[in-house]
Design a protein around this motif. Structure first.
Motif, short mmCIF file in Angstrom:
data_model
loop_
_atom_site.label_atom_id
_atom_site.label_comp_id
_atom_site.label_asym_id
_atom_site.label_seq_id
_atom_site.Cartn_x
_atom_site.Cartn_y
_atom_site.Cartn_z
N TYR A 38 0.85 -1.19 0.00
CA TYR A 38 0.00 0.00 0.00
C TYR A 38 0.88 1.24 0.00
O TYR A 38 2.01 1.21 0.47
N SER A 39 0.34 2.34 -0.50
CA SER A 39 1.14 3.56 -0.63
C SER A 39 1.12 4.42 0.63
O SER A 39 1.86 5.40 0.70
N SER A 40 0.30 4.07 1.60
CA SER A 40 0.28 4.85 2.84
C SER A 40 -0.04 3.94 4.02
O SER A 40 -0.64 2.87 3.87
N ILE A 41 0.34 4.41 5.20
CA ILE A 41 0.04 3.66 6.41
C ILE A 41 -1.46 3.55 6.61
O ILE A 41 -1.98 2.50 6.96
N SER A 42 -2.18 4.65 6.34
CA SER A 42 -3.64 4.62 6.57
C SER A 42 -4.34 3.66 5.62
O SER A 42 -5.27 2.95 6.04
N ALA A 43 -3.92 3.58 4.37
CA ALA A 43 -4.53 2.64 3.42
C ALA A 43 -4.26 1.20 3.85
O ALA A 43 -5.15 0.34 3.80
N GLY A 44 -3.05 0.93 4.28
CA GLY A 44 -2.71 -0.41 4.74
C GLY A 44 -3.48 -0.78 6.01
O GLY A 44 -3.97 -1.90 6.15
N ALA A 45 -3.59 0.17 6.93
CA ALA A 45 -4.31 -0.09 8.19
C ALA A 45 -5.79 -0.36 7.92
O ALA A 45 -6.38 -1.26 8.53
N LEU A 46 -6.38 0.39 7.02
CA LEU A 46 -7.80 0.19 6.67
C LEU A 46 -8.00 -1.19 6.02
O LEU A 46 -8.94 -1.91 6.37
N ALA A 47 -7.10 -1.56 5.12
CA ALA A 47 -7.19 -2.86 4.46
C ALA A 47 -7.02 -3.99 5.48
O ALA A 47 -7.73 -5.00 5.43
N ALA A 48 -6.09 -3.83 6.41
CA ALA A 48 -5.85 -4.86 7.42
C ALA A 48 -7.07 -5.03 8.33
O ALA A 48 -7.47 -6.15 8.63
N ALA A 49 -7.65 -3.92 8.74
CA ALA A 49 -8.84 -3.99 9.59
C ALA A 49 -9.99 -4.68 8.86
O ALA A 49 -10.71 -5.49 9.44
N GLY A 50 -10.16 -4.37 7.58
CA GLY A 50 -11.20 -5.02 6.78
C GLY A 50 -10.95 -6.50 6.62
O GLY A 50 -11.88 -7.32 6.71
N ALA A 51 -9.69 -6.88 6.40
CA ALA A 51 -9.36 -8.30 6.26
C ALA A 51 -9.60 -9.05 7.56
O ALA A 51 -10.16 -10.15 7.55
#
Length: 177
Positions: A130-143
């Protein structure tokens, strides 16, 4: 069918398993390469470790898929048999409150990823950077949310010796008693 949290009739994410007949299967090699970037010191923000885990024939891995077949995550562990992989997924789901997210730095400046851990051991990985910490964190929470209630697939998909991917396993004759 649209996703809703109402229970009956709700669409759900699913965990699909893939069995590989050859250690050089392109999907298995790609998994090992990506997983190698997430291993060991990669979990520490300042370093990246690129060693891929060993692969072997008759390996099994699993993927967490959204209702639209988008991959949300994948197994960190490479299993020797489907039954072991399935039992591990079911165990993780049964104790999903013990799962937590770790955000990690990727192999390139600005790339971010994540792993879901159980007892400080990675069990689920992101499937891309992911290109940002926030995008990665959101994807991780969704997963993580999807994994908790995902339908665990009854039969594994198979990759044959040519590396071609088959969705359905060969038919098993029904034995009448």
């Amino acid at each position: 069918m649209a996703f809703n949290d109402s229970g009956a009739g709700a669409a759900a994410a699913r965990v699909r398993f893939t069995e590989f007949a050859a250690a050089d299967d392109p999907m298995l090699v790609a998994w090992a390469r990506f997983r190698g970037l997430l291993a060991g010191p990669a979990r520490e923000p300042s370093r990246t470790h690129t060693a891929a885990p060993p692969v072997h024939p008759e390996s099994v891995l699993w993927r967490l898929l959204a209702t639209n077949n988008r991959e949300l995550g994948r197994s960190y562990v490479l299993y020797r048999r489907y039954s072991t992989a399935r039992a591990h997924v079911e165990q993780l789901q049964a104790d999903s409150d013990a799962l937590s997210i770790e955000l990690i730095h990727g192999p390139h400046n600005g790339s971010r990823g994540w792993v879901i851990v159980a007892d400080d051991v990675p069990v689920v990985t992101c499937s891309r950077w992911y290109s940002s910490i926030s995008a990665g964190a959101l994807a991780a929470a969704g997963a993580l949310h999807a994994f908790r209630t995902a339908v665990v697939w009854e039969t594994p998909d198979r990759s044959d010796s040519s590396g071609r991917y088959r969705r359905r396993p060969p038919a098993v004759p029904y034995a009448s008693t």
